[in-house]
Write an enzyme that holds these catalytic residues in place. Structure first.
Site, PDB file in Angstrom:
ATOM      1  N   ASP A 194     -23.911 132.076 -77.291  1.00 49.30           N
ATOM      2  CA  ASP A 194     -24.227 133.153 -76.668  1.00 49.30           C
ATOM      3  C   ASP A 194     -24.927 132.950 -75.069  1.00 49.30           C
ATOM      4  O   ASP A 194     -25.846 133.391 -74.839  1.00 49.30           O
ATOM      5  CB  ASP A 194     -25.040 133.948 -77.132  1.00 49.30           C
ATOM      6  CG  ASP A 194     -25.556 135.334 -76.785  1.00 49.30           C
ATOM      7  OD1 ASP A 194     -24.424 135.716 -76.119  1.00 49.30           O
ATOM      8  OD2 ASP A 194     -26.404 136.201 -77.190  1.00 49.30           O
ATOM      9  N   VAL A 195     -23.981 132.070 -74.277  1.00 55.65           N
ATOM     10  CA  VAL A 195     -24.241 131.626 -73.031  1.00 55.65           C
ATOM     11  C   VAL A 195     -24.106 132.935 -72.181  1.00 55.65           C
ATOM     12  O   VAL A 195     -22.780 133.148 -71.821  1.00 55.65           O
ATOM     13  CB  VAL A 195     -23.824 130.320 -72.528  1.00 55.65           C
ATOM     14  CG1 VAL A 195     -24.218 129.969 -71.136  1.00 55.65           C
ATOM     15  CG2 VAL A 195     -23.962 129.284 -73.394  1.00 55.65           C
TER      16      VAL A 195
END
Length: 793
Positions: A154-155
């Site tokens: 979830d960058v």
């Protein structure tokens, strides 16, 4: 200090962005004293907290309904186990967790600063060495994460904080162990940042994080993602088929970013390769000359400037009662009992369990060490495992200390480094573009209060200022700081901004022309002389010395400061000789171009070197657009969306009044909403006689264009507690407008008997010019934009 009279005690001060603890919240959880609420959601609550050393902690506590779910607890155990393995310069330190407490909790280093998305929205994009530092820091964090066998998944800009010391990658809530062979439940992540292979059902691996990292660099450089903005379907389609938009990415980074965004993951560099390549681009020492992490620290130390703490800035004061809880009281603490003994055999027991690879070994070690007692407010296995941070320890039900305590980090480049050998960078404090290295043991506190001539009815200016003081002073404990007070026995230095300069002189006079540079006024913001500072020499009145200030230019980190040293008038203590008036020595630095004033009433010579070594950020020109309305010209951020419309206005009885122009300004460039769905779009309304007449608006009432309560929007920040109302004056250009803050009701749903929440509406009204500006979304910077407006003569 100008404050309204009140019989109620002053509320406990809170850091910026924190909400007060609620009545049901405990004073402490595990070994941490709670300060305030950072945020809350369906899964639980995040608190700001203090450990025994006074370090700032982000404490994530699971909601009771999820704590009762064995599956959720297992997921929480996995998240803690993953975080315990990560050690990176640019990821927050994992401090501990107790997944098996009645209310499971997990603690990490608190990171103060804006998110990348917030910074870009409010202050603009990154460029030059700051962009290279950002790219290097985030790549280093990912390389460290990947080296431990973890995929973040979830960058995105909202999960990166631009902290004072460098970027920080956050939120490992959906991270996954690369050794986990169970099938993924779905495609996790945020549209626009998910790698294309993930959309085809391929399991996440480190190269999918690298794809998102490439998007981060694009966003930081340009203000938009590699696939632009749009709804979910549009972003997913572009990710699958379109080429990323790299316009605006500097040439030196473009090739690396393009490879990171390759549709085929085999063509992407690893995070470690990207990290090494960015370091080389930044001119850091070549590999082999010094450790990569040291090179990153050197790069951040020289190039990472101009960032503000924002969230978390200000005083961190523990809740009442928490000190007793943390120092050994027998009172109950959420997450465990009180301190009753030490875990003398913990390390060996837990370590042997971990070495054997069996959770039972660690558990038995814990049990033998602790017996029936509880330690430091933790559950029984907690203290037994403080010495060891291992996945086995977490799985066995113990509290796990992270890299901050265990001294056994995992390095992404295979090298080992002793924690004791690391060079400790001094803490840096940012204020108005100035970055100063805080001497060891010193404390910095940000204070926000009103400035003005308090003998007048106003208006007043609210502004933040900074107080710095050396450690070891009992007199500094519990001080309620005010820039108008100088008599405290706490030896300190004040650092003030434009309002402090404008109202800091004797009788609230300006310090700009008659103050430091002219030497006519000391810093004495009061209608009468202030009490003399405690613990400094006090001189009797000597008319020959009055006004004789020594002045010179001094260097302040490359900026020129007008320095003045002389005697300031004060009210002598009761035992002073003869006259009630006396004088004390005062030193002043005025950096006019930087709108910064430094005041030293105590002769703290150590601060001279601190100011001489200050760093200053480059003043960045923000792209703006000029919007004109009824002769008023506003300079708005270029990324704000302006919609100008002609509409017919009616009375509440349906009688047509007039056709008139009005403007809606969308203020969230990251939002994918449109004005057709305006409820979820943060915006500012600029209106004229049509809206004012239709609403029959006067300065004594809120603005009700909908005729009643509206549906609450998440962007409004509505709460069950009505916000504070305010009626005063505020500038639009050279004129003073009626400035009002109202508590407005909104419905939480369209169901019958739904409870009401409340949001803050503020408006500026110029009746003679027939101009109304309405803000329902607490838009940052709007007051300053209006104050700088141009209006016709």
């Amino acid at each position: 200090m100008h404050t309204p009279e009140s019989d109620s005690p002053s509320p406990r001060p809170l850091p910026e962005g924190f909400a007060p603890l609620e009545p049901a919240d405990p004073a402490a959880i595990g070994p941490f004293a709670l300060v305030g609420r950072v945020g809350a959601g369906g899964m639980g609550t995040v608190y700001g907290a203090l450990d025994r050393e006074g370090r700032h902690v982000a404490l994530k506590v699971v909601h009771p309904r999820h704590a009762a779910d064995p599956v959720f607890r297992e997921q929480f155990v996995r998240e803690a186990a993953l975080l315990a393995r990560v050690d990176a310069e640019c990821a927050p330190a994992f401090l501990g967790a107790d997944p098996h407490a009645e209310q499971p909790w997990m603690a990490t280093e608190f990171v103060a600063g804006r998110t990348l998305s917030g910074h870009v929205r409010e202050l603009g994009t990154l460029g030059g060495d700051r962009l290279l530092s950002f790219a290097a820091g985030t790549a280093e964090a990912l390389s460290a994460v990947h080296a431990t066998g973890i995929v973040h998944r979830d960058v995105k800009p909202a999960n990166v904080i631009l902290a004072l010391a460098g970027p920080r990658l956050l939120d490992f809530g959906i991270a996954r162990d690369t050794r986990d062979e169970t099938a993924e439940a779905g495609v996790f992540g945020t549209p626009g940042w998910i790698a294309p292979e993930r959309l085809e059902g391929v399991a996440a691996d480190p190269r999918s994080d690298v794809f998102a990292w490439g998007g981060l660099v694009v966003y930081a450089a340009t203000g938009h993602g590699p696939f632009g903005r749009g709804d979910t379907a549009t972003l997913l389609a572009r990710t699958r088929e379109a080429e990323p938009d790299l316009d605006g990415v500097p040439e030196e980074l473009r090739s690396l970013v393009a490879r990171a965004l390759e549709r085929d993951p085999r063509g992407r560099p690893s995070a470690a390769e990207a990290f090494a390549e960015v370091l080389a681009l930044a001119g850091a020492a070549a590999p082999g000359q010094e450790a990569a992490r040291d090179r990153l620290r050197a790069l951040l130390s020289s190039a990472w400037t101009g960032f503000e703490a924002v969230r978390g800035a200000g005083p961190w004061v523990a809740a009442a009662g928490s000190v007793a809880l943390l120092s050994g009281s027998s009172a109950a603490v959420a997450g465990g009992g009180a301190f009753t003994g030490a875990a003398s055999g913990a390390a060996s027991g837990a370590a042997s369990g971990a070495a054997s690879g069996a959770a039972s070994g660690a558990a038995s070690g814990a049990a033998s060490a602790v017996g029936a007692g509880t330690v430091a407010g933790m559950s029984k296995a907690t203290a037994a495992l403080v010495a060891v941070a291992s996945v086995t320890a977490v799985a066995s039900g113990g509290w796990t200390a992270g890299q901050l305590y265990n001294g056994e980090p995992v390095w992404p480049f295979g090298g080992q480094e002793s924690v004791a050998e690391r060079s400790v960078e001094p803490e840096r404090i940012e204020y108005r573009g100035m970055s100063i290295a805080l001497p060891e043991g010193w404390t910095a506190e940000f204070v926000e209060e009103e400035f003005g001539v308090f003998s007048d009815p106003g208006p007043y200016t609210t502004e933040e200022w900074l107080v710095l003081y050396p450690g070891g002073q009992e007199a500094c404990e519990g001080v309620e700081w005010s820039y108008t007070e100088g008599a405290t026995g706490c030896r300190h230095v004040k650092v003030l901004g434009p309002a402090g300069i404008d109202y800091g002189g004797e009788g609230y006079a300006s310090m700009r022309e008659s103050g430091v540079a002219g030497g006519q006024y000391s810093f004495n913001p009061s209608g009468d002389p202030r009490p003399c500072p405690e613990g400094v020499p006090v001189h009797p009145e000597d008319r020959a010395r009055i006004g004789q200030w020594e002045r010179e230019d001094r260097d302040a980190g490359g900026e020129t400061a007008a320095y003045a040293e002389g005697r300031a008038v004060c009210v002598a203590p009761a035992d002073a000789a003869s006259s009630d008036l006396a004088y004390h020595d005062q030193r002043l630095w005025l950096l006019d171009d930087r709108e910064t004033l430094v005041v030293d009433d105590y002769g703290i010579e150590e601060f001279d070197a601190v100011l001489a070594d200050a760093r200053w950020s480059e003043a960045e020109e923000e792209d703006t657009q000029t919007v004109e309305y009824r002769g008023m010209a506003l300079e708005l951020p270029a990324e704000w969306e302006v919609l100008r419309e002609e509409r017919t206005f009616f009375t509440n009885d349906g009688i047509e009044l007039m056709d008139d122009e009005w403007i809606r300004v969308g203020t969230d460039p990251d939002s994918s909403c449109t004005f057709d769905d305006w409820l979820d779009c943060p915006y500012v309304e600029i209106a004229g006689p049509g809206a004012i007449s239709a609403d029959e608006l006067t300065e004594d009432a809120p603005y009700y264009p909908a005729g009643g309560a509206v549906l609450c929007s998440p962007a409004m920040g509505a709460t069950a507690t009505p916000p504070r109302e305010e009626q005063t004056l505020a500038p639009i250009g050279e004129r003073m407008a009626y400035y009002r803050v109202w508590s407005m009701p909104c419905m939480t749903s369209i169901e019958p008997n739904t409870p009401l929440n409340y949001y803050e509406q503020r408006y500026w009204l110029l009746p003679e010019s027939q101009i109304l500006v309405v803000d329902d979304y607490r838009t940052e910077g709007l007051a300053e934009i209006l104050a700088d407006a141009d209006l016709p003569e």
